[in-house]
Design a protein around this motif. Structure first.
Motif, short mmCIF file in Angstrom:
data_model
loop_
_atom_site.label_atom_id
_atom_site.label_comp_id
_atom_site.label_asym_id
_atom_site.label_seq_id
_atom_site.Cartn_x
_atom_site.Cartn_y
_atom_site.Cartn_z
N ALA A 142 29.33 -12.43 -20.33
CA ALA A 142 29.82 -13.66 -20.96
C ALA A 142 28.99 -14.87 -20.55
N GLY A 143 27.96 -14.63 -19.73
CA GLY A 143 27.06 -15.72 -19.33
C GLY A 143 27.48 -16.47 -18.08
N VAL A 144 28.45 -15.95 -17.36
CA VAL A 144 28.92 -16.60 -16.13
C VAL A 144 27.97 -16.23 -14.99
N GLY A 145 27.59 -17.23 -14.21
CA GLY A 145 26.68 -17.00 -13.09
C GLY A 145 27.36 -16.33 -11.91
N PRO A 146 26.56 -15.75 -11.00
CA PRO A 146 27.12 -15.03 -9.85
C PRO A 146 28.03 -15.88 -8.96
N VAL A 147 27.69 -17.13 -8.74
CA VAL A 147 28.51 -17.99 -7.87
C VAL A 147 29.88 -18.22 -8.51
N GLU A 148 29.89 -18.48 -9.82
CA GLU A 148 31.15 -18.70 -10.53
C GLU A 148 31.96 -17.41 -10.62
#
Length: 173
Positions: A142-148
């Motif tokens: 879904a395009g969410v980064g690893p930190v988020e």
């Protein structure tokens, strides 16, 4: 004014000698009522102390020899002080010569509140032991980064990175 002594055999003390010293000190301080309690498990209610806090009346004074005999955390200690204050009673700690009365009492409460703010609450956010790979994969797609992803799933960033590497390795194989 009724002086109520409270003696507790703490986890760090061994034998009855320490309890006897507490009792002698409480008698020397003029306590008309003295109650004792065995060590209790951290976080478990201390039934004798709870009974004292329910019984103590306006103008009475709870006396202990050491502050740690009342609670195992600053938050628990603040609760004891608040309950005493709500009933119009005070606290005196003989070893430290501390009292909740007067200016010194206001300072003591302020210090306890400051220390209590530093302690984690029981409802503190706890990390999950691990995140399912499918959860991480879905968020990453879904395009969410690893930190988020780590924040949303309540896991460490390292866990997310490790799972992403594992998924990449599996995809190549």
């Amino acid at each position: 004014m009724l002086k109520i002594g409270y003696a507790r055999l703490g986890d760090e003390q061994l034998g009855d000698e320490h309890l006897e010293q507490q009792l002698a000190e409480l008698e020397r301080l003029g306590c008309q009522v003295i109650r004792t309690e065995e060590a209790y498990v951290d976080g478990a209610p201390a039934p004798v102390l709870a009974a004292i806090l329910d019984f103590i009346a306006e103008g009475d004074q709870l006396i202990v020899t050491r502050l740690e005999h009342l609670a195992t955390t600053s938050r628990q200690l603040l609760d004891v002080v608040a309950r005493l204050q709500a009933r119009g009673a005070s606290l005196y700690v003989s070893d430290a010569d501390l009292s909740t009365e007067g200016d010194g009492g206001r300072a003591l409460r302020a210090v306890l509140e400051a220390v209590g703010q530093l302690e984690p609450t029981n409802g503190a956010r706890r990390r999950r032991s691990g995140a399912e790979a499918h959860e991480i994969r879905a968020l990453r797609r879904a395009g969410v980064g690893p930190v988020e992803i780590a924040r949303r799933l309540g896991v460490s960033r390292m866990t997310v990175w490790r799972k992403l590497r594992e998924m990449e390795s599996e995809a190549r194989a």
